[in-house]
Write a protein that holds these residues in place. Structure first.
Motif, PDB file in Angstrom:
ATOM      1  N   SER A 106       0.879  -1.166   0.000  1.00 53.58           N
ATOM      2  CA  SER A 106       0.000   0.000   0.000  1.00 53.58           C
ATOM      3  C   SER A 106       0.914   1.212   0.000  1.00 53.58           C
ATOM      4  O   SER A 106       1.919   1.237   0.725  1.00 53.58           O
ATOM      5  CB  SER A 106      -0.912   0.022   1.234  1.00 53.58           C
ATOM      6  OG  SER A 106      -1.850  -1.038   1.179  1.00 53.58           O
ATOM      7  N   ASN A 184      -3.760  -1.024 -15.450  1.00 56.58           N
ATOM      8  CA  ASN A 184      -3.957  -2.351 -14.896  1.00 56.58           C
ATOM      9  C   ASN A 184      -5.462  -2.621 -14.860  1.00 56.58           C
ATOM     10  O   ASN A 184      -6.261  -1.777 -15.271  1.00 56.58           O
ATOM     11  CB  ASN A 184      -3.294  -2.503 -13.513  1.00 56.58           C
ATOM     12  CG  ASN A 184      -3.888  -1.575 -12.453  1.00 56.58           C
ATOM     13  OD1 ASN A 184      -5.035  -1.134 -12.537  1.00 56.58           O
ATOM     14  ND2 ASN A 184      -3.101  -1.273 -11.429  1.00 56.58           N
ATOM     15  N   GLU A 185      -5.866  -3.785 -14.393  1.00 53.00           N
ATOM     16  CA  GLU A 185      -7.279  -4.155 -14.467  1.00 53.00           C
ATOM     17  C   GLU A 185      -8.172  -3.208 -13.656  1.00 53.00           C
ATOM     18  O   GLU A 185      -9.290  -2.881 -14.082  1.00 53.00           O
ATOM     19  CB  GLU A 185      -7.475  -5.594 -13.994  1.00 53.00           C
ATOM     20  CG  GLU A 185      -6.950  -5.872 -12.594  1.00 53.00           C
ATOM     21  CD  GLU A 185      -6.987  -7.346 -12.258  1.00 53.00           C
ATOM     22  OE1 GLU A 185      -8.003  -8.005 -12.536  1.00 53.00           O
ATOM     23  OE2 GLU A 185      -6.001  -7.847 -11.701  1.00 53.00           O
ATOM     24  N   THR A 186      -7.680  -2.732 -12.501  1.00 51.87           N
ATOM     25  CA  THR A 186      -8.464  -1.818 -11.670  1.00 51.87           C
ATOM     26  C   THR A 186      -8.609  -0.466 -12.339  1.00 51.87           C
ATOM     27  O   THR A 186      -9.710   0.106 -12.385  1.00 51.87           O
ATOM     28  CB  THR A 186      -7.795  -1.648 -10.296  1.00 51.87           C
ATOM     29  OG1 THR A 186      -7.654  -2.931  -9.679  1.00 51.87           O
ATOM     30  CG2 THR A 186      -8.625  -0.746  -9.398  1.00 51.87           C
ATOM     31  N   GLU A 187      -7.513   0.064 -12.866  1.00 51.46           N
ATOM     32  CA  GLU A 187      -7.547   1.361 -13.548  1.00 51.46           C
ATOM     33  C   GLU A 187      -8.434   1.304 -14.791  1.00 51.46           C
ATOM     34  O   GLU A 187      -9.189   2.235 -15.077  1.00 51.46           O
ATOM     35  CB  GLU A 187      -6.125   1.774 -13.919  1.00 51.46           C
ATOM     36  CG  GLU A 187      -5.267   2.086 -12.703  1.00 51.46           C
ATOM     37  CD  GLU A 187      -3.779   1.854 -12.917  1.00 51.46           C
ATOM     38  OE1 GLU A 187      -3.014   2.095 -11.961  1.00 51.46           O
ATOM     39  OE2 GLU A 187      -3.379   1.418 -14.020  1.00 51.46           O
ATOM     40  N   SER A 188      -8.350   0.204 -15.515  1.00 54.22           N
ATOM     41  CA  SER A 188      -9.188   0.038 -16.708  1.00 54.22           C
ATOM     42  C   SER A 188     -10.668   0.090 -16.334  1.00 54.22           C
ATOM     43  O   SER A 188     -11.465   0.769 -16.996  1.00 54.22           O
ATOM     44  CB  SER A 188      -8.869  -1.299 -17.389  1.00 54.22           C
ATOM     45  OG  SER A 188      -9.697  -1.497 -18.518  1.00 54.22           O
ATOM     46  N   ALA A 189     -11.036  -0.617 -15.268  1.00 54.86           N
ATOM     47  CA  ALA A 189     -12.433  -0.645 -14.826  1.00 54.86           C
ATOM     48  C   ALA A 189     -12.915   0.740 -14.403  1.00 54.86           C
ATOM     49  O   ALA A 189     -14.053   1.132 -14.698  1.00 54.86           O
ATOM     50  CB  ALA A 189     -12.601  -1.639 -13.684  1.00 54.86           C
ATOM     51  N   GLU A 190     -12.049   1.489 -13.726  1.00 56.12           N
ATOM     52  CA  GLU A 190     -12.432   2.835 -13.287  1.00 56.12           C
ATOM     53  C   GLU A 190     -12.645   3.767 -14.470  1.00 56.12           C
ATOM     54  O   GLU A 190     -13.502   4.642 -14.443  1.00 56.12           O
ATOM     55  CB  GLU A 190     -11.367   3.403 -12.347  1.00 56.12           C
ATOM     56  CG  GLU A 190     -11.356   2.752 -10.974  1.00 56.12           C
ATOM     57  CD  GLU A 190     -10.474   3.494  -9.982  1.00 56.12           C
ATOM     58  OE1 GLU A 190     -10.391   4.733 -10.079  1.00 56.12           O
ATOM     59  OE2 GLU A 190      -9.866   2.841  -9.121  1.00 56.12           O
ATOM     60  N   ILE A 195     -15.814  -4.098 -15.563  1.00 57.12           N
ATOM     61  CA  ILE A 195     -14.993  -4.906 -14.666  1.00 57.12           C
ATOM     62  C   ILE A 195     -14.320  -6.017 -15.464  1.00 57.12           C
ATOM     63  O   ILE A 195     -14.961  -6.724 -16.246  1.00 57.12           O
ATOM     64  CB  ILE A 195     -15.847  -5.506 -13.533  1.00 57.12           C
ATOM     65  CG1 ILE A 195     -16.432  -4.373 -12.674  1.00 57.12           C
ATOM     66  CG2 ILE A 195     -15.011  -6.438 -12.658  1.00 57.12           C
ATOM     67  CD1 ILE A 195     -17.404  -4.845 -11.618  1.00 57.12           C
ATOM     68  N   THR A 197     -13.039  -9.450 -16.122  1.00 53.59           N
ATOM     69  CA  THR A 197     -13.238 -10.807 -15.618  1.00 53.59           C
ATOM     70  C   THR A 197     -12.743 -11.865 -16.595  1.00 53.59           C
ATOM     71  O   THR A 197     -12.342 -12.954 -16.193  1.00 53.59           O
ATOM     72  CB  THR A 197     -14.727 -11.070 -15.334  1.00 53.59           C
ATOM     73  OG1 THR A 197     -15.477 -10.807 -16.539  1.00 53.59           O
ATOM     74  CG2 THR A 197     -15.238 -10.166 -14.217  1.00 53.59           C
ATOM     75  N   SER A 205     -13.737  -3.514 -23.071  1.00 62.59           N
ATOM     76  CA  SER A 205     -12.922  -2.390 -22.592  1.00 62.59           C
ATOM     77  C   SER A 205     -12.148  -1.756 -23.734  1.00 62.59           C
ATOM     78  O   SER A 205     -12.062  -0.531 -23.838  1.00 62.59           O
ATOM     79  CB  SER A 205     -11.954  -2.866 -21.507  1.00 62.59           C
ATOM     80  OG  SER A 205     -12.659  -3.372 -20.389  1.00 62.59           O
ATOM     81  N   VAL A 221      -2.743  -7.618 -15.803  1.00 60.73           N
ATOM     82  CA  VAL A 221      -3.597  -8.299 -14.824  1.00 60.73           C
ATOM     83  C   VAL A 221      -2.722  -9.027 -13.808  1.00 60.73           C
ATOM     84  O   VAL A 221      -2.824 -10.246 -13.620  1.00 60.73           O
ATOM     85  CB  VAL A 221      -4.575  -9.269 -15.520  1.00 60.73           C
ATOM     86  CG1 VAL A 221      -5.683  -9.698 -14.554  1.00 60.73           C
ATOM     87  CG2 VAL A 221      -5.205  -8.630 -16.753  1.00 60.73           C
TER      88      VAL A 221
END
Length: 305
Positions: A106, A184-190, A195, A197, A205, A221
């Protein structure tokens, strides 16, 4: 040899090693402490340089000991620092990293001088952009500076790579000037609302990013691998299986290594992506940000094992 110019951040990282992440209101004892040069921009620049790219940097540090440390680190890695301005009003950026025993982290960032980087600073170093093969930017510096860098790049036929991290609302004009986006996968989703998967969600996306003006996409990922989609095709490339001890600079190592090998027309994207995956897999097996980034020789040797 690719010529790569990074427009980005320079931070001094302080890492605290802990058994696990603290709960809200909880106090834990750190088992170790270390400091090293870092920042997404610096990490990506060092990765590109260690993979053989002729690398230049546009950024800002404070006129302090930390700033001198960052300049020395960049020079030691053969990076052109003429585009780094020293600010005598604001200190060098810092990052505080909590690292648990599983290698997860973190990170808290104080932007400092990084947040003072302006379009005028970029213009003052525009020769570093106009002569490059790639201009790479992230979001630890102001988007206005990124926009000006990408404008200059496109005016001179230079390819642009955007790493939208940390994720935030992006100026549509920046996206229109981006040749390749690497979230990354989180940034892409935002950014897309989709999301990640499976392959279908990744293709959706890619279509969303294309609507925003970006036709080439890589979604990383984590330990699973990376998905790419260009105008010529798409594929998912599995990651190399390793025992991670510190993931701090994994994504930055990937992007820097990729930029050193990728052709501006993206024609060798799969080969460059495999090379970048291998670089990242080596980085996560060592502690620290810059200290963990491998050289081209180490990456190629790993590929022969």
């Amino acid at each position: 040899m690719n010529k790569v110019t990074i427009v980005g951040s320079l931070n001094v990282d302080t890492t605290l090693r802990i058994k696990r992440m603290p709960l809200p209101g909880e106090t834990l004892a750190a088992e170790g402490k270390s400091s090293a040069a870092g920042g997404k921009g610096a990490n990506q620049a060092v990765s590109a340089a260690r993979s053989g790219a002729q690398t230049a940097f546009i950024g800002e540090v404070g006129k302090d000991n930390s700033g001198q440390m960052m300049l020395s680190e960049m020079k030691a890695n053969g990076i052109d620092v003429a585009g780094i301005r020293e600010n005598d009003q604001v200190g060098t950026g810092t990052a505080s990293i909590l690292l648990d025993e599983n290698g997860q982290n973190s990170i808290l960032i104080y932007g400092g001088a990084n947040q003072q980087l302006s379009p005028a600073d970029v213009e003052a170093a525009q020769d570093k952009i106009t002569t490059a093969d790639f201009v790479v930017a992230q979001f630890e510096t102001p988007q206005a500076a990124t926009l000006r860098a990408f404008q200059l790049a496109k005016e001179n036929g230079v390819a642009t790579i955007l790493n939208p991290a940390p994720a935030q609302k992006i100026d549509p004009e920046v996206l229109k000037l981006t040749d390749l986006i690497i979230p990354n996968e989180t940034e892409s989703a935002e950014l897309t609302g989709v999301i990640i998967t499976d392959e279908t969600s990744m293709l959706i996306s890619a279509a969303k990013f294309a609507q925003m003006g970006v036709r080439n996409l890589i979604i990383t990922v984590g330990a699973k691998g990376a998905f790419y989609c260009t105008q010529d095709g798409y594929n998912f490339i599995p990651a190399f299986k390793v025992n991670a001890v510190d993931t701090t600079a994994a994504g930055d190592t990937f992007i820097g290594a990729l930029s050193s090998q990728l052709k501006p027309d993206m024609s060798n994207i799969e080969k460059a992506l495999v090379y970048a995956q291998r670089a990242s897999s080596l980085a996560v097996q060592k502690m620290g940000a810059l200290p963990s980034i491998p050289t081209k020789e180490q990456i190629l040797a790993a590929g022969q094992n």
